[in-house]
Design an enzyme around this catalytic site. Structure first.
Site, PDB file in Angstrom:
ATOM      1  N   PRO A   1      40.156  36.410  34.686  1.00 19.32           N
ATOM      2  CA  PRO A   1      40.822  36.720  35.948  1.00 19.32           C
ATOM      3  C   PRO A   1      42.198  37.325  35.740  1.00 19.32           C
ATOM      4  O   PRO A   1      42.862  37.064  34.733  1.00 19.32           O
ATOM      5  CB  PRO A   1      40.955  35.339  36.612  1.00 19.32           C
ATOM      6  CG  PRO A   1      41.013  34.387  35.472  1.00 19.32           C
ATOM      7  CD  PRO A   1      40.168  34.968  34.367  1.00 19.32           C
ATOM      8  N   GLY A   2      42.613  38.126  36.688  1.00 17.45           N
ATOM      9  CA  GLY A   2      43.979  38.646  36.728  1.00 17.45           C
ATOM     10  C   GLY A   2      44.644  38.168  38.002  1.00 17.45           C
ATOM     11  O   GLY A   2      45.480  37.268  38.007  1.00 17.45           O
ATOM     12  N   ARG A   3      44.206  38.735  39.137  1.00 19.60           N
ATOM     13  CA  ARG A   3      44.824  38.479  40.436  1.00 19.60           C
ATOM     14  C   ARG A   3      44.949  36.989  40.764  1.00 19.60           C
ATOM     15  O   ARG A   3      45.968  36.533  41.248  1.00 19.60           O
ATOM     16  CB  ARG A   3      43.967  39.150  41.513  1.00 19.60           C
ATOM     17  CG  ARG A   3      44.518  39.035  42.921  1.00 19.60           C
ATOM     18  CD  ARG A   3      43.490  39.524  43.953  1.00 19.60           C
ATOM     19  NE  ARG A   3      42.759  40.688  43.559  1.00 19.60           N
ATOM     20  CZ  ARG A   3      43.082  41.931  43.890  1.00 19.60           C
ATOM     21  NH1 ARG A   3      44.122  42.155  44.644  1.00 19.60           N
ATOM     22  NH2 ARG A   3      42.340  42.939  43.466  1.00 19.60           N
TER      23      ARG A   3
ATOM     24  N   TYR B   1      44.734  51.129  49.237  1.00 20.60           N
ATOM     25  CA  TYR B   1      43.512  50.426  49.676  1.00 20.60           C
ATOM     26  C   TYR B   1      43.595  49.976  51.130  1.00 20.60           C
ATOM     27  O   TYR B   1      42.705  49.238  51.582  1.00 20.60           O
ATOM     28  CB  TYR B   1      43.278  49.157  48.846  1.00 20.60           C
ATOM     29  CG  TYR B   1      43.404  49.305  47.355  1.00 20.60           C
ATOM     30  CD1 TYR B   1      42.508  50.078  46.614  1.00 20.60           C
ATOM     31  CD2 TYR B   1      44.424  48.647  46.664  1.00 20.60           C
ATOM     32  CE1 TYR B   1      42.635  50.193  45.244  1.00 20.60           C
ATOM     33  CE2 TYR B   1      44.550  48.753  45.292  1.00 20.60           C
ATOM     34  CZ  TYR B   1      43.648  49.528  44.598  1.00 20.60           C
ATOM     35  OH  TYR B   1      43.770  49.631  43.238  1.00 20.60           O
TER      36      TYR B   1
ATOM     37  N   CYS C   1      58.510  60.224  50.340  1.00 22.54           N
ATOM     38  CA  CYS C   1      58.223  61.337  51.247  1.00 22.54           C
ATOM     39  C   CYS C   1      56.718  61.540  51.410  1.00 22.54           C
ATOM     40  O   CYS C   1      56.165  62.567  50.989  1.00 22.54           O
ATOM     41  CB  CYS C   1      58.898  62.587  50.744  1.00 22.54           C
ATOM     42  SG  CYS C   1      60.682  62.355  50.699  1.00 22.54           S
ATOM     43  N   GLU C   2      56.058  60.539  51.934  1.00 26.58           N
ATOM     44  CA  GLU C   2      54.632  60.632  52.267  1.00 26.58           C
ATOM     45  C   GLU C   2      54.386  59.775  53.502  1.00 26.58           C
ATOM     46  O   GLU C   2      54.945  58.678  53.622  1.00 26.58           O
ATOM     47  CB  GLU C   2      53.765  60.077  51.121  1.00 26.58           C
ATOM     48  CG  GLU C   2      53.872  60.876  49.854  1.00 26.58           C
ATOM     49  CD  GLU C   2      52.544  61.018  49.119  1.00 26.58           C
ATOM     50  OE1 GLU C   2      51.479  60.799  49.735  1.00 26.58           O
ATOM     51  OE2 GLU C   2      52.600  61.343  47.937  1.00 26.58           O
TER      52      GLU C   2
ATOM     53  N   TYR D   1      48.978  43.481  40.445  1.00 23.88           N
ATOM     54  CA  TYR D   1      48.801  44.904  40.767  1.00 23.88           C
ATOM     55  C   TYR D   1      49.943  45.412  41.638  1.00 23.88           C
ATOM     56  O   TYR D   1      49.754  46.263  42.497  1.00 23.88           O
ATOM     57  CB  TYR D   1      47.436  45.163  41.423  1.00 23.88           C
ATOM     58  CG  TYR D   1      46.307  44.625  40.577  1.00 23.88           C
ATOM     59  CD1 TYR D   1      46.004  45.207  39.355  1.00 23.88           C
ATOM     60  CD2 TYR D   1      45.577  43.499  40.962  1.00 23.88           C
ATOM     61  CE1 TYR D   1      45.001  44.699  38.544  1.00 23.88           C
ATOM     62  CE2 TYR D   1      44.571  42.979  40.164  1.00 23.88           C
ATOM     63  CZ  TYR D   1      44.289  43.588  38.957  1.00 23.88           C
ATOM     64  OH  TYR D   1      43.293  43.087  38.147  1.00 23.88           O
TER      65      TYR D   1
HETATM   66  N1  LLP Z   1      38.265  42.409  33.729  1.00 26.20           N
HETATM   67  C1  LLP Z   1      38.130  43.731  33.826  1.00 26.20           C
HETATM   68  C2  LLP Z   1      37.309  44.432  32.856  1.00 26.20           C
HETATM   69  C3  LLP Z   1      38.761  44.438  34.869  1.00 26.20           C
HETATM   70  O1  LLP Z   1      38.617  45.748  34.958  1.00 26.20           O
HETATM   71  C4  LLP Z   1      39.571  43.728  35.789  1.00 26.20           C
HETATM   72  C5  LLP Z   1      40.241  44.428  36.894  1.00 26.20           C
HETATM   73  C6  LLP Z   1      39.715  42.340  35.614  1.00 26.20           C
HETATM   74  C7  LLP Z   1      39.025  41.700  34.585  1.00 26.20           C
HETATM   75  C8  LLP Z   1      40.563  41.486  36.510  1.00 26.20           C
HETATM   76  O2  LLP Z   1      40.176  41.540  37.830  1.00 26.20           O
HETATM   77  P1  LLP Z   1      40.857  40.545  38.878  1.00 26.20           P
HETATM   78  O3  LLP Z   1      40.563  39.136  38.426  1.00 26.20           O
HETATM   79  O4  LLP Z   1      42.319  40.795  38.850  1.00 26.20           O
HETATM   80  O5  LLP Z   1      40.258  40.881  40.165  1.00 26.20           O
HETATM   81  N2  LLP Z   1      44.379  47.531  41.585  1.00 26.20           N
HETATM   82  C9  LLP Z   1      43.377  46.781  42.328  1.00 26.20           C
HETATM   83  C10 LLP Z   1      42.562  45.882  41.421  1.00 26.20           C
HETATM   84  C11 LLP Z   1      41.882  46.630  40.310  1.00 26.20           C
HETATM   85  C12 LLP Z   1      41.179  45.710  39.331  1.00 26.20           C
HETATM   86  C13 LLP Z   1      40.692  46.456  38.151  1.00 26.20           C
HETATM   87  N3  LLP Z   1      40.046  45.646  37.167  1.00 26.20           N
HETATM   88  C14 LLP Z   1      44.085  46.009  43.439  1.00 26.20           C
HETATM   89  O6  LLP Z   1      45.303  46.079  43.538  1.00 26.20           O
HETATM   90  O7  LLP Z   1      43.425  45.354  44.242  1.00 26.20           O
END
Ligand code: LLP
Length: 412
Positions: free
Chosen positions: A268-270, A310, A336-337, A365
């Site tokens: 996970p990231g988010r 998004y 400027c958009e 992000y």
């Molecule tokens: N693993 C892979 C291979 C990924 O490509 C990603 C995110 C993650 C894990 C982590 O995903 P998460 O747990 O954060 O959902 N910029 C977009 C999100 C793009 C995510 C891209 N890949 C936003 O701001 O919503």
């Protein structure tokens, strides 16, 4: 009724950060990151599990250090991320390298540094096999089930560029046999910002089924994608349900597969950092026109592009007038958009010029997607720990940007 601040910070702390460090500034709350790691761990039980952090969500080294202290590995998707992770001292065997459209140079870099590659194209798998016969590798599959908060973040399914379609596992095995490759891991990541457990389970079922014929797997990586509630009416991902739906099938697979060391990875990231971050901006221009009130800030889409990119929702809170009556505003940036908006028609506590707004849930992000478009310097970054706020990245000045660009000209 003005809403309470739904962020891990006390309003006083954020006001003090804005006073001390100015705006725009990203503020991160370390205890919340640790809390999310703990919550997730408590729900991923019953099978051996390993957590990786998808560093693209927020790659500030101070955040990566927290992940490291908490025992997480890292998911890196570019040479920049890979080198940062290694230079921070993360052991190569705790990193998975999942570059998209991987080049030969990237492949060599990761392999030579002892980092496992996660390959999502047959052509790259073949090149890897030719270059490094007999090596271990992870393969990214497309389980043909995708999900996400916006179509741009759905990373599996019929229209997705990611992963090798699950119907092609025979070809994966043939390539592996031809080059003696050891497929030690299978991976998928189906999308981002997912709040319903069903998507995870539907995809996992496909991945587990595809995994059966592979012998010698050390792990199955189920990716990231766990969402957070951005809108007030959104319910958080039900982690109990996530555990109940997902962990029992993983347990049966683990038992049937017959390799006790087989581990299930999540990346996970988010989920880990999103709710732990806030972007502080200052309103410097109020304007009424055509029946709308525009609250113009000193930040914009260059700093937090999610709303423009998004249509993403980020809650707003007026730190300077918390008890003010709610009124509708178009909260805009200084770029400027016309798409440079943080919110359209959003009720916010009455805004005066000079007020500080907190843009919530901006830890993931946000800064990692920020740019210097229009030559506006990036925000400062502050980390709040038990010891209080600490500046972890200073804001550059417009002079710094001009200097850096002018330095690219040939000297005369
Ligand atoms: N693993 C892979 C291979 C990924 O490509 C990603 C995110 C993650 C894990 C982590 O995903 P998460 O747990 O954060 O959902 N910029 C977009 C999100 C793009 C995510 C891209 N890949 C936003 O701001 O919503």
């Amino acid at each position: 009724m003005p809403s309470p601040l739904k962020a891990p910070f006390a309003p006083d702390v954020l006001r003090a950060v804005a006073d001390t460090f100015g705006t725009p500034t990203y503020v991160y709350h370390a205890p919340t990151i640790r809390d999310r790691i703990g919550r997730l761990r408590r729900h991923l039980t019953g099978v051996p599990v390993r957590l990786l952090y998808a560093m693209k969500a927020n790659s500030h080294p101070a955040i990566l250090q927290i992940m490291r202290e908490e025992g997480l590995g890292l998911d890196a998707v570019s040479p920049g991320e890979l080198l940062l992770a290694l230079r921070l001292g993360v052991e190569p065997d705790r990193i998975l390298f999942s570059a998209n459209n991987m080049t030969d140079e990237e492949m060599h870099l990761a392999h030579e540094r002892g980092v496992l590659l996660n390959i999502g194209e047959l052509s790259r798998l073949e090149k890897f096999g030719r270059a490094y016969p007999g090596s271990a590798v992870c393969v990214r599959l497309n389980p043909q089930v995708g999900a996400g908060h916006h179509e741009h973040v759905v990373t599996a399914g019929a229209r997705s560029k990611f992963g090798i379609p699950v119907e092609q596992t025979d070809r994966i095995r043939a390539l592996a046999d031809a080059h003696g490759l050891r497929i030690v891991g299978l991976h998928h990541h189906i999308g981002s910002g997912i709040l319903h457990t069903a998507h995870f389970w539907e995809a996992a079922r496909v991945l587990l089924e595809a995994a059966r014929p592979f012998e010698g797997l050390r792990f199955i990586n189920l990716g990231g994608g766990l969402g957070i509630p951005y809108r007030p009416d959104e319910a958080p991902l039900d982690l109990d349900n996530f555990r109940d739906a997902l962990m029992a099938p993983l347990r049966s697979f683990h038992a049937e597969y017959g390799a006790p060391a087989l581990t299930f990875w999540f990346e996970p990231g988010r989920y880990l950092v999103g709710e732990a971050g806030v972007l502080l901006v200052r309103v410097n221009t109020l304007k009424s026109a055509n029946g709308r009130t525009f609250a113009g800030t000193d930040s914009g889409m260059g700093h937090l592009v999610r709303p423009a990119m998004y249509g993403a929702y980020h809650a707003l809170y007026n730190l300077s007038n918390p008890d003010g009556a709610l009124q509708p505003y178009d909260v805009t940036g200084n770029i400027c958009e016309s798409g440079d908006l943080f919110a359209r028609d959003r009720p916010v506590q009455t805004i005066r010029e000079g007020d500080i707004l907190a843009i919530l849930d901006a830890g993931a992000y946000g800064m990692s997607m920020a740019s210097e478009y229009n030559l506006r310097p990036l925000p400062a970054e502050v980390l709040v720990t038990e010891d209080g706020p600490r500046l972890i990245r200073a804001r550059r000045t417009p002079e710094d940007l001009a200097d850096a660009l002018l330095a690219t000209l040939p000297r005369t």
